[in-house]
Design a protein around this motif. Structure first.
Motif, PDB file in Angstrom:
ATOM      1  N   ARG A 241       0.836  -1.208   0.000  1.00 33.84           N
ATOM      2  CA  ARG A 241       0.000   0.000   0.000  1.00 33.84           C
ATOM      3  C   ARG A 241       0.868   1.255   0.000  1.00 33.84           C
ATOM      4  NH1 ARG A 241      -3.019  -2.960   3.748  1.00 33.84           N
ATOM      5  NH2 ARG A 241      -2.343  -1.625   5.462  1.00 33.84           N
ATOM      6  N   SER A 242       1.952   1.216   0.779  1.00 30.84           N
ATOM      7  CA  SER A 242       2.860   2.356   0.843  1.00 30.84           C
ATOM      8  C   SER A 242       3.523   2.601  -0.514  1.00 30.84           C
ATOM      9  CB  SER A 242       3.921   2.109   1.915  1.00 30.84           C
ATOM     10  OG  SER A 242       4.819   3.181   1.983  1.00 30.84           O
ATOM     11  N   ALA A 243       3.938   1.527  -1.163  1.00 33.24           N
ATOM     12  CA  ALA A 243       4.574   1.657  -2.480  1.00 33.24           C
ATOM     13  C   ALA A 243       3.596   2.271  -3.481  1.00 33.24           C
ATOM     14  CB  ALA A 243       5.048   0.290  -2.968  1.00 33.24           C
ATOM     15  N   SER A 244       2.329   1.858  -3.425  1.00 30.21           N
ATOM     16  CA  SER A 244       1.314   2.417  -4.323  1.00 30.21           C
ATOM     17  C   SER A 244       1.110   3.901  -4.045  1.00 30.21           C
ATOM     18  CB  SER A 244      -0.024   1.696  -4.149  1.00 30.21           C
ATOM     19  OG  SER A 244       0.068   0.385  -4.625  1.00 30.21           O
ATOM     20  N   ALA A 245       1.077   4.265  -2.781  1.00 28.87           N
ATOM     21  CA  ALA A 245       0.881   5.663  -2.407  1.00 28.87           C
ATOM     22  C   ALA A 245       2.048   6.520  -2.892  1.00 28.87           C
ATOM     23  CB  ALA A 245       0.713   5.787  -0.892  1.00 28.87           C
ATOM     24  N   LYS A 246       3.267   6.009  -2.737  1.00 28.02           N
ATOM     25  CA  LYS A 246       4.444   6.751  -3.195  1.00 28.02           C
ATOM     26  C   LYS A 246       4.438   6.909  -4.715  1.00 28.02           C
ATOM     27  CE  LYS A 246       7.352   5.454   0.693  1.00 28.02           C
ATOM     28  NZ  LYS A 246       8.363   4.531   1.189  1.00 28.02           N
ATOM     29  N   LYS A 247       4.054   5.843  -5.415  1.00 26.62           N
ATOM     30  CA  LYS A 247       3.994   5.892  -6.873  1.00 26.62           C
ATOM     31  C   LYS A 247       2.948   6.913  -7.327  1.00 26.62           C
ATOM     32  CE  LYS A 247       3.315   2.949 -10.908  1.00 26.62           C
ATOM     33  NZ  LYS A 247       2.952   1.629 -11.394  1.00 26.62           N
ATOM     34  N   ALA A 248       1.803   6.926  -6.658  1.00 24.81           N
ATOM     35  CA  ALA A 248       0.739   7.877  -7.002  1.00 24.81           C
ATOM     36  C   ALA A 248       1.187   9.305  -6.748  1.00 24.81           C
ATOM     37  CB  ALA A 248      -0.524   7.563  -6.197  1.00 24.81           C
ATOM     38  N   ALA A 249       1.876   9.532  -5.628  1.00 22.14           N
ATOM     39  CA  ALA A 249       2.371  10.877  -5.303  1.00 22.14           C
ATOM     40  C   ALA A 249       3.373  11.340  -6.350  1.00 22.14           C
ATOM     41  CB  ALA A 249       2.999  10.886  -3.918  1.00 22.14           C
ATOM     42  N   GLU A 250       4.234  10.442  -6.781  1.00 17.64           N
ATOM     43  CA  GLU A 250       5.236  10.764  -7.804  1.00 17.64           C
ATOM     44  C   GLU A 250       4.557  11.117  -9.134  1.00 17.64           C
ATOM     45  OE1 GLU A 250       8.854  11.767  -8.769  1.00 17.64           O
ATOM     46  OE2 GLU A 250       8.446  10.868  -6.813  1.00 17.64           O
ATOM     47  N   THR A 251       3.513  10.367  -9.474  1.00 20.63           N
ATOM     48  CA  THR A 251       2.775  10.631 -10.711  1.00 20.63           C
ATOM     49  C   THR A 251       2.096  11.996 -10.651  1.00 20.63           C
ATOM     50  OG1 THR A 251       2.377   8.275 -11.043  1.00 20.63           O
ATOM     51  CG2 THR A 251       0.917   9.783 -12.226  1.00 20.63           C
ATOM     52  N   ARG A 252       1.459  12.290  -9.514  1.00 20.48           N
ATOM     53  CA  ARG A 252       0.812  13.602  -9.365  1.00 20.48           C
ATOM     54  C   ARG A 252       1.828  14.724  -9.481  1.00 20.48           C
ATOM     55  NH1 ARG A 252      -2.174  10.760  -5.457  1.00 20.48           N
ATOM     56  NH2 ARG A 252      -0.810  11.504  -3.795  1.00 20.48           N
ATOM     57  N   LYS A 253       3.004  14.554  -8.869  1.00 21.62           N
ATOM     58  CA  LYS A 253       4.057  15.564  -8.928  1.00 21.62           C
ATOM     59  C   LYS A 253       4.512  15.769 -10.370  1.00 21.62           C
ATOM     60  CE  LYS A 253       8.692  16.578  -7.171  1.00 21.62           C
ATOM     61  NZ  LYS A 253       9.839  16.046  -6.459  1.00 21.62           N
ATOM     62  N   ARG A 254       4.746  14.660 -11.084  1.00 21.48           N
ATOM     63  CA  ARG A 254       5.190  14.733 -12.473  1.00 21.48           C
ATOM     64  C   ARG A 254       4.133  15.439 -13.338  1.00 21.48           C
ATOM     65  NH1 ARG A 254       6.395   9.663 -12.684  1.00 21.48           N
ATOM     66  NH2 ARG A 254       4.545   9.002 -13.781  1.00 21.48           N
ATOM     67  N   ASN A 255       2.861  15.123 -13.114  1.00 23.16           N
ATOM     68  CA  ASN A 255       1.789  15.750 -13.882  1.00 23.16           C
ATOM     69  C   ASN A 255       1.682  17.243 -13.583  1.00 23.16           C
ATOM     70  OD1 ASN A 255       1.161  13.343 -15.094  1.00 23.16           O
ATOM     71  ND2 ASN A 255      -0.567  12.875 -13.752  1.00 23.16           N
ATOM     72  N   ARG A 256       1.856  17.617 -12.319  1.00 19.14           N
ATOM     73  CA  ARG A 256       1.833  19.037 -11.931  1.00 19.14           C
ATOM     74  C   ARG A 256       2.951  19.799 -12.629  1.00 19.14           C
ATOM     75  NH1 ARG A 256       0.686  17.495  -6.616  1.00 19.14           N
ATOM     76  NH2 ARG A 256       2.893  17.552  -6.126  1.00 19.14           N
ATOM     77  N   GLU A 257       4.150  19.216 -12.615  1.00 21.65           N
ATOM     78  CA  GLU A 257       5.300  19.865 -13.249  1.00 21.65           C
ATOM     79  C   GLU A 257       5.088  20.006 -14.753  1.00 21.65           C
ATOM     80  OE1 GLU A 257       8.517  17.373 -11.974  1.00 21.65           O
ATOM     81  OE2 GLU A 257       8.620  18.311  -9.987  1.00 21.65           O
ATOM     82  N   ALA A 258       4.557  18.976 -15.378  1.00 22.60           N
ATOM     83  CA  ALA A 258       4.307  19.029 -16.817  1.00 22.60           C
ATOM     84  C   ALA A 258       3.264  20.091 -17.137  1.00 22.60           C
ATOM     85  CB  ALA A 258       3.840  17.663 -17.321  1.00 22.60           C
ATOM     86  N   LYS A 259       2.249  20.195 -16.300  1.00 26.48           N
ATOM     87  CA  LYS A 259       1.200  21.192 -16.508  1.00 26.48           C
ATOM     88  C   LYS A 259       1.757  22.607 -16.339  1.00 26.48           C
ATOM     89  CE  LYS A 259      -3.695  21.561 -15.541  1.00 26.48           C
ATOM     90  NZ  LYS A 259      -4.795  21.056 -14.745  1.00 26.48           N
ATOM     91  N   ALA A 260       2.608  22.779 -15.327  1.00 24.87           N
ATOM     92  CA  ALA A 260       3.221  24.099 -15.085  1.00 24.87           C
ATOM     93  C   ALA A 260       4.121  24.489 -16.258  1.00 24.87           C
ATOM     94  CB  ALA A 260       4.006  24.072 -13.790  1.00 24.87           C
ATOM     95  N   LYS A 261       4.880  23.517 -16.765  1.00 22.61           N
ATOM     96  CA  LYS A 261       5.777  23.773 -17.884  1.00 22.61           C
ATOM     97  C   LYS A 261       4.955  24.136 -19.134  1.00 22.61           C
ATOM     98  CE  LYS A 261       9.488  21.204 -18.256  1.00 22.61           C
ATOM     99  NZ  LYS A 261      10.379  20.062 -18.556  1.00 22.61           N
TER     100      LYS A 261
END
Length: 109
Positions: free
Chosen positions: A84-104
């Protein structure tokens, strides 16, 4: 017994309330409380009594009926805390990557 006159409800609404009440009773809710909850559910889904007849009234929303499956269940309970922790970390990383791409993308427009 639920309060109020139930004569304005369609047969379908009455059957639905009866079925919902049975489900509550199967889970140990007292009969009068089960019936109260059942009518509350029918009212929430259909907006109260509907006059019967073709093309009259609004379709039911089923909002309350679908609520039960939204909380996760056996699938998430069967996973280890590490999974569950690994899934949560992966999801957080995906959200961060998507935020950065959107900002760019926003900066370049």
């Amino acid at each position: 017994m639920p309060r109020g006159d139930k004569s304005k409800y369609t047969d379908k609404q009455k059957r639905k309330a009866e079925h919902i009440a049975e489900g509550y009773e199967d889970r140990g809710v007292p009969e009068d409380e089960a019936e109260r909850r059942a009518w509350a559910t029918v009212n929430k889904e259909s907006g109260g009594g509907n006059k019967s007849g073709s093309g009259r009234g609004k379709p039911d929303t089923k909002v309350s009926s679908e609520k039960g499956g939204k909380r996760g269940g056996a699938a998430s309970a069967a996973r280890t805390p590490e999974q569950r922790s690994a899934s949560a970390k992966k999801a957080a990383e995906t959200r961060k990557r998507n935020r950065e791409a959107k900002a760019k993308e926003k900066a370049s427009s």
